[in-house]
Design an enzyme around this catalytic site. Sequence first.
Site, PDB file in Angstrom:
ATOM      1  N   GLN A 109       0.909  -1.282  -0.329  1.00 27.48           N
ATOM      2  CA  GLN A 109       0.113  -0.197   0.155  1.00 27.48           C
ATOM      3  C   GLN A 109       1.259   1.196  -0.071  1.00 27.48           C
ATOM      4  O   GLN A 109       2.313   1.040   0.608  1.00 27.48           O
ATOM      5  CB  GLN A 109      -1.117  -0.244   1.742  1.00 27.48           C
ATOM      6  CG  GLN A 109      -0.097   0.123   2.805  1.00 27.48           C
ATOM      7  CD  GLN A 109      -0.847   0.188   4.004  1.00 27.48           C
ATOM      8  OE1 GLN A 109      -1.051   0.672   4.180  1.00 27.48           O
ATOM      9  NE2 GLN A 109      -1.971  -1.295   4.465  1.00 27.48           N
ATOM     10  N   HIS A 111      -0.249   5.635   0.767  1.00 27.97           N
ATOM     11  CA  HIS A 111      -1.301   6.675   1.147  1.00 27.97           C
ATOM     12  C   HIS A 111      -1.219   7.362  -0.038  1.00 27.97           C
ATOM     13  O   HIS A 111      -0.100   8.732   0.388  1.00 27.97           O
ATOM     14  CB  HIS A 111      -0.990   7.096   2.535  1.00 27.97           C
ATOM     15  CG  HIS A 111      -1.249   6.076   3.455  1.00 27.97           C
ATOM     16  ND1 HIS A 111      -1.666   4.909   3.522  1.00 27.97           N
ATOM     17  CD2 HIS A 111      -0.062   5.646   4.861  1.00 27.97           C
ATOM     18  CE1 HIS A 111      -1.800   3.853   4.157  1.00 27.97           C
ATOM     19  NE2 HIS A 111      -0.361   4.498   4.716  1.00 27.97           N
ATOM     20  N   GLU A 136       3.350   8.474   7.918  1.00 31.56           N
ATOM     21  CA  GLU A 136       3.036   7.819   8.785  1.00 31.56           C
ATOM     22  C   GLU A 136       5.183   7.879   9.834  1.00 31.56           C
ATOM     23  O   GLU A 136       5.973   7.682   9.031  1.00 31.56           O
ATOM     24  CB  GLU A 136       2.112   6.841   8.971  1.00 31.56           C
ATOM     25  CG  GLU A 136       2.672   6.272   8.148  1.00 31.56           C
ATOM     26  CD  GLU A 136       1.311   5.069   7.755  1.00 31.56           C
ATOM     27  OE1 GLU A 136       0.521   5.267   8.209  1.00 31.56           O
ATOM     28  OE2 GLU A 136       2.027   3.995   6.887  1.00 31.56           O
ATOM     29  N   HIS A 289       4.653   0.681   1.744  1.00 27.31           N
ATOM     30  CA  HIS A 289       5.516  -0.262   1.912  1.00 27.31           C
ATOM     31  C   HIS A 289       3.676  -1.523   2.488  1.00 27.31           C
ATOM     32  O   HIS A 289       2.972  -1.742   1.837  1.00 27.31           O
ATOM     33  CB  HIS A 289       5.661   0.770   3.293  1.00 27.31           C
ATOM     34  CG  HIS A 289       3.650   0.653   3.730  1.00 27.31           C
ATOM     35  ND1 HIS A 289       3.412   2.327   3.104  1.00 27.31           N
ATOM     36  CD2 HIS A 289       3.367   0.867   4.862  1.00 27.31           C
ATOM     37  CE1 HIS A 289       2.199   2.671   3.178  1.00 27.31           C
ATOM     38  NE2 HIS A 289       1.443   2.013   4.903  1.00 27.31           N
ATOM     39  N   ARG A 308      -4.335   0.395  -2.253  1.00 28.92           N
ATOM     40  CA  ARG A 308      -4.066  -1.126  -1.883  1.00 28.92           C
ATOM     41  C   ARG A 308      -3.782  -1.559  -3.407  1.00 28.92           C
ATOM     42  O   ARG A 308      -4.261  -1.309  -4.565  1.00 28.92           O
ATOM     43  CB  ARG A 308      -4.795  -1.401  -1.795  1.00 28.92           C
ATOM     44  CG  ARG A 308      -5.034  -1.638   0.247  1.00 28.92           C
ATOM     45  CD  ARG A 308      -6.290  -2.583   0.885  1.00 28.92           C
ATOM     46  NE  ARG A 308      -6.830  -1.437   2.034  1.00 28.92           N
ATOM     47  CZ  ARG A 308      -7.735  -0.930   2.456  1.00 28.92           C
ATOM     48  NH1 ARG A 308      -7.878  -0.615   1.056  1.00 28.92           N
ATOM     49  NH2 ARG A 308      -8.172  -0.252   3.723  1.00 28.92           N
TER      50      ARG A 308
END
Length: 459
Positions: A109, A111, A136, A289, A308
């Site tokens: 995935q 983001h 993140e 990642h 994804r």
Amino acid sequence: MLPVPLIQLQCGVNSYEWGKKGNSSRAAQFAAASLDDNEFKIDEEKPYAELWMGTHPSNPSKDKHTGRTLLELIQDNQALLSPAIAERYQNKLPFLFKVLSIQKALSIQAHPNKKLAEKLHARDPKNYPDDNHKPEMAIAISDFEGLCGFRPLKEIAHFLDNVPALRQLVGEDKAKAFVETVKRNDGNESDEATAENKKVLQSAFGALMASSEADMTAAADKLVQSAKSAGADFTGTAVPSPGGAKLSELVGRLHGQFGADYGLFVLFFLNFVEMKAGEAIYLRADDIHAYISGDIIECMASSDNVVRAGFTPKFKDVDNLVNMLTYDFAPIEQQKMEPTDYTQDVKNKREAGATLNQTAIDSQSEIVEYNPPIEEFSVVRSLLKSQGSKVTFKPIDGPSIIICTQGQGKISVGPKVQEIKKGHVFFVGATAECVLESEDDKFETFKAFCVLDEQSNGN
């Protein structure tokens, strides 16, 4: 007079299939401590994946004593965030704090960045519920394995030359162009060479992800057989990290979890990382990642957007994933974060954010900050190593959430003193001095907080 800004939180846990089962899940253990017995009992057969701490509507935290959501409390009293943060982030907590307990690999995935997030949310709010970016940070609290960012290109070239099933799926022309370009540009760090390298990386990765399901399944069978029979010799000699034996084991394990899957081949494009407790990685928006196993503290900008493309039964968006990635490539060491001592000044960045009492100093207690290059969040890990050890967090002009991950002690803001033990979660409002005192030989907490860049005290 306003109440003291120390609020014990009840935090919900999500039961995704990749989570650890029952009491083996830290997320479940912490949720059980945070919630009353009549609200939550651990089911030993159920997977518990994520504990959420924050104001995100998908799983909002609540005041343990009143039942009101943290979002309601913040919106009633902007001083809890600070006026500047309330204005900047529309009266919402800028970050989402989580504990993840991973038994089975999460999806391959990335983001989306802010601009793409806004576009995806407008077009498909069901699959992209937020219009925000989601950089993140992951901090290990047990042994952790993951895939993070594209490997150095020479390593990918090695695999294309030595893993026939991978080369077959990428296609001979794309694989050959990739290997030749990487060899030609070896040692050339010019912008032109980097752009050319990124172009062939996108081309090879895109070809892999665009291959048909039938071709992928046939190649996966060949890959798994090769991994099983070759063992330590899998992928040839002079094998890049983590070595032939480990790669063979990973292919077998991930095939056991997901069967034939594109993720089995993505494995050869991405860095494999292992972390011990206290080690951390930072993932920017648009970084590819996948987490494979372990327990982590995770902090991110407040968003639940995920694009994804493998290791998942959920909605896949391969085209968007292939097109959105930066195609930056680097050794995993460049994505690891080195924490700094939070009790010391950091030149040109911040003053010391905390002080220790003599007992804490004598026991070599540790207070360290993980400070990524964004302003939505930083995280401080406190490990007080003897009873009576005490850390005082200086006031900051922003909100904090604190979770205890081992041991027990006291947390106090002004005259308000409360017990804090493993799994307890507290919100601390802006400008409050907060003190933690250990009643154990190992009292560990993690504190996520936000202050704006213009302010030097704490970030």
